[in-house]
Scaffold this active site. Structure first.
Site, PDB file in Angstrom:
ATOM      1  N   ASP A 163      17.380   4.802   5.778  1.00  0.00           N
ATOM      2  CA  ASP A 163      17.879   5.038   7.144  1.00  0.00           C
ATOM      3  C   ASP A 163      17.495   6.416   7.667  1.00  0.00           C
ATOM      4  OD1 ASP A 163      19.292   2.535   7.037  1.00  0.00           O
ATOM      5  OD2 ASP A 163      20.756   3.537   5.767  1.00  0.00           O
ATOM      6  N   LYS A 187      12.603   5.901   9.935  1.00  0.00           N
ATOM      7  CA  LYS A 187      11.175   5.702   9.634  1.00  0.00           C
ATOM      8  C   LYS A 187      10.440   4.934  10.737  1.00  0.00           C
ATOM      9  CE  LYS A 187      12.288   3.834   5.628  1.00  0.00           C
ATOM     10  NZ  LYS A 187      13.697   4.231   5.434  1.00  0.00           N
ATOM     11  N   GLY A 228      15.280  -2.436   7.768  1.00  0.00           N
ATOM     12  CA  GLY A 228      15.257  -2.675   9.213  1.00  0.00           C
ATOM     13  C   GLY A 228      14.849  -1.463  10.004  1.00  0.00           C
ATOM     14  N   HIS A 229      14.020  -1.682  10.981  1.00  0.00           N
ATOM     15  CA  HIS A 229      13.657  -0.641  11.933  1.00  0.00           C
ATOM     16  C   HIS A 229      14.151  -1.063  13.292  1.00  0.00           C
ATOM     17  CE1 HIS A 229      10.964   1.252   9.283  1.00  0.00           C
ATOM     18  NE2 HIS A 229      10.005   0.381   9.367  1.00  0.00           N
ATOM     19  N   GLN A 242      14.093   1.243   2.617  1.00  0.00           N
ATOM     20  CA  GLN A 242      15.086   2.045   1.898  1.00  0.00           C
ATOM     21  C   GLN A 242      14.529   3.467   1.654  1.00  0.00           C
ATOM     22  OE1 GLN A 242      14.440  -1.227   0.122  1.00  0.00           O
ATOM     23  NE2 GLN A 242      15.771  -2.095   1.648  1.00  0.00           N
TER      24      GLN A 242
HETATM   25  P1  GDP Z   1      14.826   3.284   9.404  1.00  0.00           P
HETATM   26  O1  GDP Z   1      15.890   2.433   8.805  1.00  0.00           O
HETATM   27  O2  GDP Z   1      14.558   4.492   8.561  1.00  0.00           O
HETATM   28  O3  GDP Z   1      13.608   2.547   9.779  1.00  0.00           O
HETATM   29  O4  GDP Z   1      15.497   3.814  10.766  1.00  0.00           O
HETATM   30  P2  GDP Z   1      15.115   3.438  12.254  1.00  0.00           P
HETATM   31  O5  GDP Z   1      13.730   3.838  12.523  1.00  0.00           O
HETATM   32  O6  GDP Z   1      15.550   2.064  12.569  1.00  0.00           O
HETATM   33  O7  GDP Z   1      16.039   4.475  13.029  1.00  0.00           O
HETATM   34  C1  GDP Z   1      17.414   4.291  13.128  1.00  0.00           C
HETATM   35  C2  GDP Z   1      17.896   4.637  14.513  1.00  0.00           C
HETATM   36  O8  GDP Z   1      17.703   6.020  14.777  1.00  0.00           O
HETATM   37  C3  GDP Z   1      17.134   3.926  15.628  1.00  0.00           C
HETATM   38  O9  GDP Z   1      18.075   3.539  16.616  1.00  0.00           O
HETATM   39  C4  GDP Z   1      16.172   4.978  16.154  1.00  0.00           C
HETATM   40  O10 GDP Z   1      15.829   4.765  17.500  1.00  0.00           O
HETATM   41  C5  GDP Z   1      16.991   6.223  15.987  1.00  0.00           C
HETATM   42  N1  GDP Z   1      16.223   7.464  15.836  1.00  0.00           N
HETATM   43  C6  GDP Z   1      15.066   7.676  15.149  1.00  0.00           C
HETATM   44  N2  GDP Z   1      14.709   8.973  15.217  1.00  0.00           N
HETATM   45  C7  GDP Z   1      15.670   9.595  15.955  1.00  0.00           C
HETATM   46  C8  GDP Z   1      15.900  10.968  16.371  1.00  0.00           C
HETATM   47  O11 GDP Z   1      15.133  11.876  16.069  1.00  0.00           O
HETATM   48  N3  GDP Z   1      17.040  11.214  17.084  1.00  0.00           N
HETATM   49  C9  GDP Z   1      17.931  10.233  17.431  1.00  0.00           C
HETATM   50  N4  GDP Z   1      19.014  10.568  18.123  1.00  0.00           N
HETATM   51  N5  GDP Z   1      17.736   8.949  17.070  1.00  0.00           N
HETATM   52  C10 GDP Z   1      16.640   8.641  16.354  1.00  0.00           C
END
Ligand code: GDP
Length: 429
Positions: free
Chosen positions: A13, A16, A40-41, A225
């Site tokens: 989370d 990514k 999930g993204h 993950q």
């Molecule tokens: P993953 O599980 O690592 O792939 O995480 P995600 O890419 O789905 O990101 C999780 C949430 O954080 C999403 O709603 C993104 O739009 C948001 N997000 C990603 N980078 C940033 C950031 O720099 N700032 C904020 N506030 N939200 C972010």
């Protein structure tokens, strides 16, 4: 040309999706190498926010082929739902654009049922899995009784194997967990249709990847993950059941270390963890709540697959340095720096205290980690809104100092900084 490995450098989370989307635009193949629909993204398509669970970030880049690699466990029900949804939004994931490696394993209804039953039985000692069947599917893989995706090409053998799977799962569900059996006939019929659909997507993805590399194209290996959830090098047993680190890219996609020329670790500017297990910098106070958010925003720290509130805490540099080491990171992407606006000072963990003695290395043993107390250095915070920053010089001095402290401690340069969820809110150093 290179394989770029994109890896979560914490407990998952890390945000990514943002950088994966950016890199996918330059890659002819985007391959998921581990895990299943427990990941999930969030992708933004126009005004719509879409959550992907199995499909890699290349979905909306028409020139990228999306690969589900051999290290994955694939739930065909979830895959069908996801492909339908993404196609409705214009992804066009036909059999030319979405490839499934025949050696990937299929995650079947018995795995889901056994995961839920197992976690419920453990009660307060539960691992905190997403109950999606990931652990049981990898258990079958290791026990060499798993069902591989390649079998979808043989309808008769596939139906028989699904039948056997349900029979074995039912024996355990009824005998060990006192649960009702699954309906074998319905499931076999449903899976026959799913297999007929997805058999068209089968392809030897290792050959595809090597052909792309020989043509000089870039291949993005997209992790799910994070490093500290790795089956071998994470905080076992509070881990996922697959290899989340650079080593996992090599075994899952069938590439050698010389191909992986960039290893990008994604780290949040603070830490979060979902599920059980040691977390030295965890905050159980109002500041922890503040880092988590209320759940009103899509980026708040609530499980993307389960909706569970995540545990939150300060940035752990000892753990991040460990992630840098075991992945061989060549660069870091720092996300969610905006969440720290207005928190002053900002403690970062620079060592642990274990039984009164300082420790600077992340312990390999989970019980030892559980006994570690964080030793913090306080860094100055900043109060200005940074969400409109488009280059490093736009950031206040304290934010730049925070970034430089991470680089100095880990020895890894930070190549990108993310300051908000929008595509425009990530910039190169
Ligand atoms: P993953 O599980 O690592 O792939 O995480 P995600 O890419 O789905 O990101 C999780 C949430 O954080 C999403 O709603 C993104 O739009 C948001 N997000 C990603 N980078 C940033 C950031 O720099 N700032 C904020 N506030 N939200 C972010």
């Amino acid at each position: 040309m290179p394989v770029i490995a994109l890896i979560g450098a914490q407990w998952g989370d890390e945000g990514k999706g943002h950088i994966a989307d950016k890199l996918a635009a330059e890659s002819s193949i985007v391959a998921r190498y581990n895990g299943g629909d427990n990941a999930g993204h969030t992708i933004t398509v126009g005004e719509t926010l879409v959550r992907t669970h199995l499909i890699p970030a290349g979905a909306f880049h028409p020139r990228s082929t999306c690969v589900l690699g051999a290290g994955m466990v694939i739930n065909l029900r979830s895959l069908a739902r996801e492909v339908d949804e993404l196609n409705r939004l214009g992804a066009n994931l036909n059999s030319d654009r979405l490839k499934i490696d025949p050696a990937a394993h299929l995650l079947l209804p018995g795995h889901v049922a056994l995961d839920g039953a197992g976690e419920s039985r453990l009660g307060r000692d539960a691992i905190g899995t997403t109950r999606r069947g990931i652990g049981p599917a990898y258990t079958d893989k290791a026990a060499r009784i798993g069902l591989r995706a390649g079998l979808m090409a043989n309808a008769g053998a596939f139906a028989e194997a699904v039948g056997t799977h349900i029979e074995q799962a039912n024996a355990r569900l009824t005998r060990d967990f006192d649960q009702p059996p699954l309906d074998a006939d319905t499931i076999v019929a449903e899976y026959a249709a799913l297999a007929a659909r997805f058999a068209l997507h089968l392809a030897d993805t290792t050959t595809l990847i090597h052909a792309a590399l020989e043509r000089g194209e870039t291949v993005l290996a997209e992790g799910a993950q994070g490093t500290l959830l790795d089956l071998d090098h994470g905080t076992y047993p509070f881990v996922t059941s697959s290899s989340t680190i650079t080593g996992g890219v090599l075994t899952a996609l069938g590439v050698g270390p010389k191909h992986v020329t960039r290893v990008i670790g994604v780290a949040k500017a603070f830490c979060s963890r979902v599920g059980a297990g040691p977390f030295p910098t965890e905050l159980r106070d109002a500041l922890g709540d503040r880092l988590r958010g209320t759940g009103a925003n899509p980026w708040d720290e609530f499980g993307s697959t389960t909706g569970r509130p995540r545990r939150t805490g300060w940035l752990d540099l000892v753990a991040l340095k460990y992630a840098a080491r075991i992945n061989g990171l060549t660069e870091l992407v720092l996300t969610k720096l905006d969440i720290l606006i207005g928190i002053d000072p900002l403690p970062v963990c620079v060592a642990y205290a274990f039984r009164g003695e300082p420790a600077t290395d992340f312990p390999g043993d989970t019980a030892t980690l559980g006994g570690c107390a964080p030793i913090y250095t306080d860094l100055p915070g900043w109060h200005d809104d940074i969400t409109a920053a488009r280059r490093i010089d736009d950031l206040p001095q304290a934010a730049r100092a925070y970034i430089e402290t991470i680089e100095a401690f880990t020895g890894i340069p930070i190549s990108h900084i993310s300051i908000g969820p929008d595509r425009s809110q990530i910039f190169t150093r």
